[in-house]
Every structure is written in C-alpha cells, then in structure tokens.
Scaffold this motif. Structure first.
Motif, PDB file in Angstrom:
ATOM      1  N   GLN A   1       1.040  -1.112   0.123  1.00  0.00           N
ATOM      2  CA  GLN A   1      -0.099  -0.033   0.048  1.00  0.00           C
ATOM      3  C   GLN A   1       0.994   1.326  -0.174  1.00  0.00           C
ATOM      4  N   LEU A   2       2.109   1.208   0.879  1.00  0.00           N
ATOM      5  CA  LEU A   2       2.719   2.442   0.681  1.00  0.00           C
ATOM      6  C   LEU A   2       3.529   2.674  -0.664  1.00  0.00           C
ATOM      7  N   LEU A   3       4.023   1.606  -1.289  1.00  0.00           N
ATOM      8  CA  LEU A   3       4.578   1.769  -2.742  1.00  0.00           C
ATOM      9  C   LEU A   3       3.413   2.513  -3.453  1.00  0.00           C
ATOM     10  N   GLN A   4       2.118   1.829  -3.487  1.00  0.00           N
ATOM     11  CA  GLN A   4       1.321   2.936  -4.447  1.00  0.00           C
ATOM     12  C   GLN A   4       0.981   4.333  -3.834  1.00  0.00           C
ATOM     13  N   GLU A   5       1.149   4.582  -2.541  1.00  0.00           N
ATOM     14  CA  GLU A   5       0.969   5.910  -2.122  1.00  0.00           C
ATOM     15  C   GLU A   5       1.843   6.795  -2.627  1.00  0.00           C
ATOM     16  N   LYS A   6       3.251   6.175  -2.649  1.00  0.00           N
ATOM     17  CA  LYS A   6       4.469   6.920  -3.236  1.00  0.00           C
ATOM     18  C   LYS A   6       4.500   7.351  -4.363  1.00  0.00           C
ATOM     19  N   GLU A   7       4.062   6.199  -5.207  1.00  0.00           N
ATOM     20  CA  GLU A   7       3.767   6.625  -6.715  1.00  0.00           C
ATOM     21  C   GLU A   7       2.867   7.829  -6.966  1.00  0.00           C
ATOM     22  N   GLU A   8       1.772   7.643  -6.376  1.00  0.00           N
ATOM     23  CA  GLU A   8       0.691   8.738  -6.566  1.00  0.00           C
ATOM     24  C   GLU A   8       1.183  10.157  -6.094  1.00  0.00           C
ATOM     25  N   ILE A   9       1.746  10.044  -4.985  1.00  0.00           N
ATOM     26  CA  ILE A   9       2.238  11.492  -4.379  1.00  0.00           C
ATOM     27  C   ILE A   9       3.332  12.143  -5.120  1.00  0.00           C
ATOM     28  N   ASP A  10       4.112  11.228  -6.001  1.00  0.00           N
ATOM     29  CA  ASP A  10       5.445  11.695  -6.986  1.00  0.00           C
ATOM     30  C   ASP A  10       4.570  12.260  -8.037  1.00  0.00           C
ATOM     31  N   LYS A  11       3.553  11.817  -8.584  1.00  0.00           N
ATOM     32  CA  LYS A  11       2.797  12.656  -9.602  1.00  0.00           C
ATOM     33  C   LYS A  11       2.037  13.891  -9.162  1.00  0.00           C
ATOM     34  N   ALA A  12       1.690  13.913  -8.053  1.00  0.00           N
ATOM     35  CA  ALA A  12       1.156  15.140  -7.363  1.00  0.00           C
ATOM     36  C   ALA A  12       2.137  16.237  -7.195  1.00  0.00           C
ATOM     37  N   VAL A  13       3.370  16.044  -7.007  1.00  0.00           N
ATOM     38  CA  VAL A  13       4.597  17.065  -6.865  1.00  0.00           C
ATOM     39  C   VAL A  13       4.836  17.707  -8.199  1.00  0.00           C
ATOM     40  N   GLN A  14       5.056  16.570  -9.235  1.00  0.00           N
ATOM     41  CA  GLN A  14       5.427  17.003 -10.374  1.00  0.00           C
ATOM     42  C   GLN A  14       4.158  17.903 -11.192  1.00  0.00           C
ATOM     43  N   GLU A  15       2.970  17.709 -10.966  1.00  0.00           N
ATOM     44  CA  GLU A  15       1.966  18.428 -11.530  1.00  0.00           C
ATOM     45  C   GLU A  15       2.113  19.897 -10.803  1.00  0.00           C
ATOM     46  N   HIS A  16       2.395  20.093  -9.337  1.00  0.00           N
ATOM     47  CA  HIS A  16       2.289  21.274  -8.965  1.00  0.00           C
ATOM     48  C   HIS A  16       3.493  22.260  -9.394  1.00  0.00           C
ATOM     49  N   GLU A  17       4.982  21.474  -9.848  1.00  0.00           N
ATOM     50  CA  GLU A  17       5.942  22.256 -10.234  1.00  0.00           C
ATOM     51  C   GLU A  17       5.880  22.740 -11.758  1.00  0.00           C
ATOM     52  N   ARG A  18       4.888  22.028 -12.420  1.00  0.00           N
ATOM     53  CA  ARG A  18       4.793  22.387 -13.698  1.00  0.00           C
ATOM     54  C   ARG A  18       3.846  23.673 -13.909  1.00  0.00           C
ATOM     55  N   SER A  19       2.781  23.559 -13.180  1.00  0.00           N
ATOM     56  CA  SER A  19       1.777  24.780 -12.948  1.00  0.00           C
ATOM     57  C   SER A  19       2.424  25.838 -12.660  1.00  0.00           C
ATOM     58  N   VAL A  20       3.399  25.877 -11.689  1.00  0.00           N
ATOM     59  CA  VAL A  20       4.170  27.311 -11.306  1.00  0.00           C
ATOM     60  C   VAL A  20       5.074  27.896 -12.822  1.00  0.00           C
ATOM     61  N   MET A  21       6.061  26.696 -13.332  1.00  0.00           N
ATOM     62  CA  MET A  21       6.637  27.252 -14.344  1.00  0.00           C
ATOM     63  C   MET A  21       6.051  27.882 -15.332  1.00  0.00           C
ATOM     64  N   ASP A  22       4.563  27.363 -15.883  1.00  0.00           N
ATOM     65  CA  ASP A  22       3.878  27.726 -16.897  1.00  0.00           C
ATOM     66  C   ASP A  22       3.344  29.226 -16.624  1.00  0.00           C
ATOM     67  N   PHE A  23       2.892  29.506 -15.002  1.00  0.00           N
ATOM     68  CA  PHE A  23       2.736  30.798 -14.860  1.00  0.00           C
ATOM     69  C   PHE A  23       3.690  31.781 -15.312  1.00  0.00           C
ATOM     70  N   PHE A  24       4.990  31.791 -14.662  1.00  0.00           N
ATOM     71  CA  PHE A  24       5.990  32.496 -14.905  1.00  0.00           C
ATOM     72  C   PHE A  24       6.592  32.780 -16.269  1.00  0.00           C
ATOM     73  N   GLN A  25       6.437  31.690 -17.132  1.00  0.00           N
ATOM     74  CA  GLN A  25       6.720  31.778 -18.410  1.00  0.00           C
ATOM     75  C   GLN A  25       5.423  32.838 -19.203  1.00  0.00           C
ATOM     76  N   GLU A  26       4.375  32.307 -18.639  1.00  0.00           N
ATOM     77  CA  GLU A  26       3.384  33.311 -19.679  1.00  0.00           C
ATOM     78  C   GLU A  26       3.236  34.558 -19.168  1.00  0.00           C
ATOM     79  N   SER A  27       3.734  35.127 -17.635  1.00  0.00           N
ATOM     80  CA  SER A  27       3.784  36.592 -17.369  1.00  0.00           C
ATOM     81  C   SER A  27       4.848  37.225 -17.596  1.00  0.00           C
ATOM     82  N   ASN A  28       5.935  36.552 -18.232  1.00  0.00           N
ATOM     83  CA  ASN A  28       7.429  36.953 -18.390  1.00  0.00           C
ATOM     84  C   ASN A  28       8.347  37.653 -17.317  1.00  0.00           C
TER      85      ASN A  28
END
Length: 980
Positions: A628-655
């Motif tokens: 169960q812990l291995l499955q939870e680690k896989e899901e939380i890794d995806k959530a961290v990557q999604e947050h980092e991608r959203s912040v990078m897109d905002f700074f690029q669009e706002s120059n």
C-alpha cells in the motif's frame, strides 16, 4: 447490620479505648466481674440509640473531659459507616459519616434502624442471666403467657401492663360490686335524684314568677330597640347638617362641568410629551447632515484606488497559483514520509520472515491466503490434541488408582470374615441375651409393684377417712333437714333427705369396689416370678461378641458393595479407552489435511499452531501495508510534478524572470508581488466598509427621526387637530375640565366619609332646608326622653319580680342538691369515659397480641423446637406453645410431654434461650441487628455450653457474648479479653 469497631473517647471507666468486633461470629468478650463489660454494652446502646442527659452524666468518665466515641458499623448496600456521639456536641445527637466522607444526621440513622428503639432492641436482641432467674418463680398458669408476651411483643412489661389494666378496670366498675368508683357514684346519684323529686312539688308557684319576669324582660328589650332607632335617626340628621355646605359646593362644580363637552379627545400628559419629542428630533437632523458629507469623501478615495488596481491584469491568476503552495509543501513532506515508511516496513517484513523460520519467501507471502476459518481449525486441532493427551494420562492414572482400591477392598473383606462368629454360635448368644432381658423386666415389674403397694396403703387409709367423713356429714345434714321441715312445716325439705342418703351410700359402695379391684391387681403382680439365666459378666461378654459380629457383618456388606462399584468402574474405563482411540484417528486425519493445504506447517509443532497463525497473519498484514505504501508513493510523486509544472507555466506566460529555477523561490517571489496588490485591495475594502457604516448610520438616523415625527403626528391625531397651535388650545381646555373633575371627586370622598352607605346622593337631588332639620331634631329629642322614662319604670318592675323569686329561692337545699347532682353526674361521666378507654385499650392490647402471635407463632415454635432439640442432645424433640390453662410443654424422646415448671433449671434455661434465638431469627428478617448475650449460660455445664456455642456459630446475624466464665472463653473461636 454488623458492628466493626468501637472507639471510646470516654465512657464510664473506659477512656481512649478501641475494641475490634470484626472477628467471625460469635465473638466472646471475656472479663472478670467489675471489669467493665456492662459499661461496654451501654456504650453500644448509646452509640446506636443515644441516652438522656441524666444517664449520660452517670457515665461521664472521672479521668477525662470527653464523653462519647465512635462506632463503625457495616450497613447492607452502604458499606462501613462511622456513628459519632459526643455529650458536649449537639446534645448527644449522632452524626454519621459514610464510606465516601459524606455526612448524615441522626434521622438518617433512625431510618436505617427501621424505627428500632433501645428498649425494643434490649427485649429482642439482648438478654442476660437475670432474665433466666425470674422464670422458676412464676405461677404455672402464667409461665407460658409471660414468656410468649416477652418474645412476641418485644417487651418484658407486657404481662405487667395487662394485669395493671385489669386492676384499673376492676377498681372503676364491677357488675355486682359496691366498692368500685363507678358503683359508688351510681348509688350516690340515686339518692340525689330522690331529693330532687321532692323539691319538684314546690316548683309551680315559682314558675309563675319566672314567667312574669320573662315578660318584663321582653318589654324592656322592645323599648331599648325603639330608643336605638331614634338615636340612629338623630345621628343621621346631625350628619345632614354637617354635610350641607359640601352639598352646595358640589352642586356648583357640577353645574360648571356641564359647560364642557362630555368628552375631550386629548392624550394623557399631551403637552409634556410633545415638548420631549421636539427636543429629541433636533440633534438627529444635525447628525444626518454630517454623515452624508463623510460618505461623499470616502467614495472619491475608493474610485482613485480602483483605477490604480485595474493596471495589474494578472492579479487573479497569481492568487490561484499561490494557493497551490500549501498543497505543494504538504505533498513534498508526504513524499518524504512515505519513502521513509516504505523503507522501514521493508526492513521489518524481512525480519518477520526470518523469525518465522518456515522456509517462506516474500513472493510466497504475497500469494498466501488465510481464510477466517483457518484460525478456528488450528485452535481446535491444538485443543483436541492437548485434551486427548490429558485424557490418556488421566485414564492411565484412574486405572492404577482403581486397581489399588480393588486390592485394598479384597484385604478388608478377608479381615472382616476372619472376625465374624459362626452362625450357630451367633444364634445361641442371641437367645441367651433375650432371656436375660425378659427376666430383668420381670424384676423391674416386681420392684414397681412393691412401691405401688406402699403407696396404696397410704392412699387407702386417707380415702377410708374421707369416705367415712362424707357418710357422717350426709347423715347429719339429712337429720337437720328433717328437723327443719318439721319445725317450719315445709314438706319440700323431705325430698333432699333421700338424695343425700343415696349419694353417701353410693360413694361408700364405689370406694369399696374400687379398693377391691386394686388389691386384686396388686395380688396378681406378686405372682410373677422368674430366675436369672446369665450373670452380669456373661451378659456383657455376650453383648460384646454380638456387637463385634454385627459390626464385622456390616463392614463386610459395605466392602462387597464397594467391590461391585469398582468392577463397574473398570468396565467404564474400557469404554473410555475405545472412545479415546477413535478421537486419536479423527485428529490424525485433520492434521494431514492441514499439511496438504499449508506445507510449511510440517516444520511447526501442533502445540504452536495458534501462535504461528498470528505470526504469519501479522507478516501477511505487514506485506499488505508495504504494498500500500508503494502505491501511495507513486501517487504523491505525480502530484508533486503536477504542482511544479503549473508554477513554471505561470512565470513563462507572465514574462517574470527567475534567477534560478526552484519551486520554493518561485512561490516566495510570487508572494511579494501579491502582498503589494493585497495592500491596495485591503485599503479599498476599508473605505468601502466606512462608506457602508456611514450610509447605515444615515439610514438609522432617518429612521429614528421618522419615529419621533410619527409620534408627534399620533399626538395630533389623538387630539383631533392638524396644527401645533390647535393642539396647545385643546390642551388648555382639557386641563381646566380635569381640575373641575378632580375637585368634584374630592367632594365625593368627603361625603362618602360622612355617609359610608351612599345616602348623600339622595340629599344632592333633594337638598333639605336648615330650619326643617332643626325642627325634626327637637321633636325626636322629646320622644327619646319619654321612652327613657318608660324604660326606667319597666326596669323597676323587673327588679321587684326578681326579688320575689329570690325570696322563694332563699332556701339553698334545692340549689345545693341540684349543683351536687350536676357535679356527681360530671364525675360519673369522667369515670365512665376512663373505664371505656381502659376497656378499649385492654381489648386492643389483647387483639394486637393475638394477631401478632398468630402471625409468627408457628415460625417461632418451629425454630425454637429445632434449637431446643440440639441443646438437649435430642432428649426433647418438640416444643408446644401455651394452650388454655396449659403453659409451654416439651415433648421428650419417648413421646411424654412435660410442663415448663416440671423441667430442671438448666432445661428451663435452654428452653428460654431457644425461644429467644427463634424470636431473634424471625425479627432479623426486618431488623438485621447484632445479638448480645450477657452471661446467660451460668447454669450450663461444659456440654451445654459447647452446644449453644455451636448453634450461635451458625447464626447469620452477628452474635456478641459478654462473660466472666473461663469455660465459655476456652470453647469460643474468637475471644477479646478486657481488664478493668
């Protein structure tokens, strides 16, 4: 209730002492005479029921200033309660302390005692040697009644109360007596009644004068009534003269009131209310103007800030991105936590698999399935195996014990047969012993006959003397009757002579016949003789031999029965062996099935299967948690990557430039930008809040002013006007009318005080003239004078009539006799009432005692018989209550009944104690109180003392024995020794 401990602060000779009552019952308190045993009993009664001041003073210690103590008792359903009484506190009243420290008054203790008093307690639950000593002195007819009264009513004074009531009733009245008070009073009243009848003859003339005086009194009352009526009319005229000025003023004001309208519509205190409303309305209008100016200034500042905020277009988007910071940081922490937990769980799982040491791998553990019924199966197999092992051992042990028992019984049988007599020898000894008993019985009969002959000689001489005396007296009376009949010429007296002669001769003949039959019976007894066939020594030897033979025969029969039982038990053991073998086959089949399903069980002993199940179950659970812990680690890794991608897109669009890419740094820079924007937005909200507050205040001010304006209009409407000037004119008119009405009300109050019945209203309508009132007053005064003269004359005539009556009553005999008759009548009524009360009390006492006795008699006698049988070692089997003139009776083993006064002193005491114990048992169903005995075994020997202690040892209620006898102390289980 059980006594636990007594702490004596000071009571009599005891100061600062502690006594433990918690030992098993019966508890014996031993001490020499004058050692203070009675003082301890009084202390217990003082703690439970209290003592009056004089008795408390008697027990005040000489060597201490404190008088009182504490008694610890155990109450059912409550626990141990401490009862404290002090002479110097609360006037000796009790204070109770519960198990939790709670405090209760004396009324709480009285409720727990169910109304029991000290005297009732001593009568039922306590007795001493003095109670036993009084029994032998009582009369035969009273013994049973007194003992029954003491027990069943709980008072030793019941017998005395009944006798006292009978004595008092007899002193007041007897149907044929002369000396009782009521009889003497009736005789005296008969004489007084005769005197009154003689005085009645002179009453006619006296009644005529009485009638004349009565008529004069009626005439005086009529004149008095007319005088009172004239005086009332005169008083009314005086009041009319006094009220005449007020009547004139009243008519003047009522005429003025007619000039006003019937009703003036004007509110109460209308002028003052209008002035107050105008004063409240003025400051509200000033406040409204100031608030409206503030609203305009704040609105202009808001417009400037909103124009500045519109230049930053990305404000809302930045806020959305920044809101993800918390989620991102939580996700990073959760990622670290899950990674660490997964590593720890992996290490723990590897350790568990190694500890199992059953050849399992992590792959096999992942595919392992343990249904819910597996644990029950393994537990059942383990339990069956253990039980089967114990049954086999127990069966083997029983077989060995049974074998030893059979060998022992066979030896016992051989020994019994060796000690028995031959059958022929046994029969010969039986015949010799039977012959000896017959001859001994004949000897006893001969000795009894000799005693009877001696007694018969004395009785015959006495009876001969009585018979001769009766014969002489009968002939003398017959001769006297004959002489008397001749002298008085009464032939009827001759009929008594034959009757007397027949009775005298008949009793003489009866005595002669009775004497002859008794002498014949005694002569027949003398003819019975016999000879001894055995000596005393031979008799004892024969009895011993027969007793030994019968004892051995009985032992042999018992041993044979036991051998039969042992053989039956051998058969039962064989059946048990077959059953155990069948259980072993079924168990082996179940074990093989589990080995096939779970091969790793072959390396584990059956005894440890239930524990092994929990170990392997826990290992499987750990593996599931790890996956169960291995499955939870896989899901939380995806959530961290999604947050980092959203912040990078905002700074690029706002120059917006970043020196280095780091999600944390990016969030910090974004917070600084938004902080500046938030300050502007906060300022706008602050001004908007002030605008809203001022607008609300303006609204509130207008609303308050409108309320006051509405109230002013309501006042105008109530006065039925439309302008302020018309309102004030109507106010003046209303005030003038109110003043006139007030004055009229004041005049009405004055007239009501003069004429409370309201007759002044008729005077207002027809006001009399002053000269007419004066003329009427003068005429009434003349009439009143005439009536008073007539009244004086009538009173003189009444005095003359009473003087004549007084002359006729100058003799005091009649009045004195009448007064004495009335006094004696009242005394007789009082005595009759007293007699009726005593008679009713006697009947109620008898009825109550009889009802109480009928209710509890059977229970008491049943228990008393059981105790008496034990105390007398089965010498007496039954106790019977009093019946008619018979007192208590005790039935012996041979069926003979003995009256209480026919028993020995020790047996009477045993009977009395049995009754007291039985009564205490019955009473304990409601009052479970300790039973106190004070040296009641003084007439008991060692055997009787042991028996009574055995009975008391089986009592459910607590028993405390105070004694100075060493044999009681030595035979008791628990003893407290006290030293005075």
């Amino acid at each position: 209730m059980q006594l636990v401990k007594a702490v004596i602060y000071g009571f009599g000779k005891w100061v600062d002492e502690e006594i433990d009552f918690s030992a098993a019952s019966p508890l014996v308190i031993y001490g020499e005479n004058e050692s203070g045993k009675s003082t301890i009993q009084q202390f217990l009664l003082f703690m439970l029921f209290g003592l009056p001041p004089k008795k408390r003073e008697f027990y005040r210690p000489k060597k201490s200033g404190k008088m009182g103590g504490r008694l610890y008792v155990e109450l059912p359903g409550t626990g141990v309660v401490a009862i404290e009484r002090l002479d110097e506190a609360r006037n000796g009243a009790a204070v109770c302390y519960g198990p939790g420290g709670e405090q209760y008054p004396e009324e709480w203790l009285e409720e727990r005692l169910h109304g029991m008093t000290a005297s009732t307690y001593q009568s039922i639950y306590s007795f001493s040697a003095l109670d036993l000593n009084g029994l032998p002195n009582m009369k035969e007819n009273d013994l049973g009644e007194v003992i029954l009264g003491i027990g069943l009513t709980g008072s030793q004074n019941l017998y005395a109360v009944e006798r006292k009531l009978d004595q008092q009733i007899g002193e007041l009245f007897k149907p044929y007596g002369k000396k009782p008070a009521i009889n003497e009073r009736l005789a005296l009243m008969d004489g007084l009644a005769g005197d009154l009848r003689r005085f009645k003859e002179t009453e006619d003339a006296y009644q005529g004068k009485i009638e004349e005086a009565r008529q004069m009194e009626q005439q005086i009352e009529r004149i008095k009534t007319e005088v009172e009526q004239l005086r009332d009319q005169q008083s009314l005229m005086e009041k009319q003269q006094q009220a005449l000025p007020l009547v004139k003023k009243y008519r003047t004001y009522t005429d003025k009131l007619k000039g006003f309208p019937p009703s003036i519509a004007f509110p109460e205190k209308g002028r003052e209310r209008l002035e107050q409303l105008k004063e409240k309305l003025l400051p509200l209008k000033s406040e409204q103007a100031l608030l409206e100016a503030n609203v305009e200034n704040y609105q202009s500042r808001v417009d400037e800030l909103e124009k500045k905020l519109e230049e930053e277009s990305f404000y809302e988007q930045a806020e959305e991105v920044l809101q993800q910071k918390g989620s991102y940081m939580d996700a990073v922490k959760e990622q670290e936590r899950i990674t660490s937990a997964a590593r720890k769980k992996e290490i723990q799982l590897e350790s568990e698999i190694q500890q199992l040491n059953a050849g399992l791998t992590m792959g096999e553990l992942s595919s392992l399935e343990l249904p819910f019924h597996v644990e029950k199966n393994w537990n059942r197999i383990k339990t069956d195996a253990d039980q089967l092992y114990m049954e086999e051992n127990r069966l083997q042990q029983e077989y060995q014990e049974l074998k030893q028992q059979r060998n022992y019984l066979l030896n016992q049988a051989w020994e019994a047969e060796d000690g028995m007599l031959a059958e022929l020898e046994y029969q010969e000894l039986q015949e010799k012993l039977s012959g000896y008993k017959e001859m001994d019985l004949l000897r006893q009969v001969q000795e009894g006959s000799e005693r009877k002959r001696e007694e018969w000689k004395k009785q015959k001489a006495h009876q001969e003397k009585i018979s001769n005396l009766l014969l002489t007296v009968s002939f003398t009376i017959a001769a006297f009757l004959a002489v008397l009949a001749v002298l008085l010429d009464q032939p009827a007296l001759f009929w008594g002579i034959p009757v007397l002669l027949v009775l005298a001769v008949g009793q003489k003949l009866y005595w002669k016949s009775h004497r002859t039959s008794i002498e014949r019976f005694l002569t027949e007894e003398d003819g019975q003789q016999g000879t001894q066939i055995l000596s005393q020594e031979e008799k004892r030897e024969a009895e011993q031999a027969i007793s030994n033979h019968e004892k051995k025969s009985s032992e042999l029969a018992v041993v044979k029965e036991q051998l039969k039982t042992v053989d039956i038990q051998f058969i039962k053991l064989d059946e048990k062996r077959r059953g155990i073998d069948e259980k072993r086959r079924r168990l082996d089949t179940l074990i093989a099935e589990q080995h096939d399903a779970y091969p790793f069980l072959e390396q584990v002993e059956i005894t440890y299967w239930p524990e092994f199940y929990h170990y392997i179950k826990r290992a499987a659970g750990l593996f599931s948690e790890y996956r169960q812990l291995l499955q939870e680690k896989e899901e939380i890794d995806k959530a961290v990557q999604e947050h980092e991608r959203s912040v990078m897109d905002f700074f690029q669009e706002s120059n917006i430039k970043l020196s280095t890419w780091n999600p944390v740094t990016a969030f910090q820079q974004l917070e600084e930008i938004l902080e500046q924007l938030n300050r502007t937005v906060g300022e706008i909200k602050q001004y908007e809040h002030l605008i809203a507050e001022n607008r609300q205040s303006v609204h509130d001010t207008i609303r308050k002013a409108g309320v006051y304006q509405q109230e002013i209009e309501e006042l105008w409407k109530a006065a039925d006007v439309e302008t302020e000037e018309a309102y004030y004119r109507k106010a003046r008119q209303s005030e003038e009318k109110l003043a006139i009405e007030t004055e009229i009300k004041r005049l009405e109050d004055q007239l009501d005080s003069i004429f409370p019945d309201g007759t002044w209203k008729g005077i207002i309508e027809q006001t009399p003239k002053e000269n007419e009132l004066e003329n009427s007053q003068r005429k009434r005064q003349e009439t009143l004078k005439e009536l008073e003269e007539k009244l004086d004359l009538s009173r003189q005539q009444l005095a003359d009539a009473k003087a004549a009556i007084s002359t006729m009553e100058s003799s005091e005999d009649y009045s004195h006799t009448l007064h004495q008759f009335s006094v004696e009548k009242e005394k007789l009524r009082a005595l009759a009432h007293q007699w009726a009360v005593l008679k009713t009390a006697r009947e109620m006492l008898e009825k109550t005692k009889r009802a109480y006795r009928d209710k509890y008699l059977s229970q008491v006698m049943e228990k008393a018989s059981r105790y008496f049988t034990i105390l007398t070692d089965n010498s007496y089997l039954q106790v019977y209550p009093p019946s008619g003139d018979l007192p208590f009776q005790a039935e012996a083993q041979d069926g003979v009944r003995y009256r209480a006064n026919e028993l020995s002193q020790g047996t009477i005491n045993q009977l009395y104690i049995s009754l007291r114990l039985a009564i205490a048992d019955i009473m304990s169903e409601k009052h479970s109180l300790p039973f106190i005995i004070d040296d009641a075994f003084v007439h008991f020997d060692a055997v009787r003392t042991r028996r009574i202690l055995e009975i008391l040892n089986r009592q459910e209620q607590q028993v405390i024995i105070f004694t100075c006898r060493e044999e009681v102390r030595d035979q008791a289980s628990f003893t407290i020794r006290i030293h005075g």
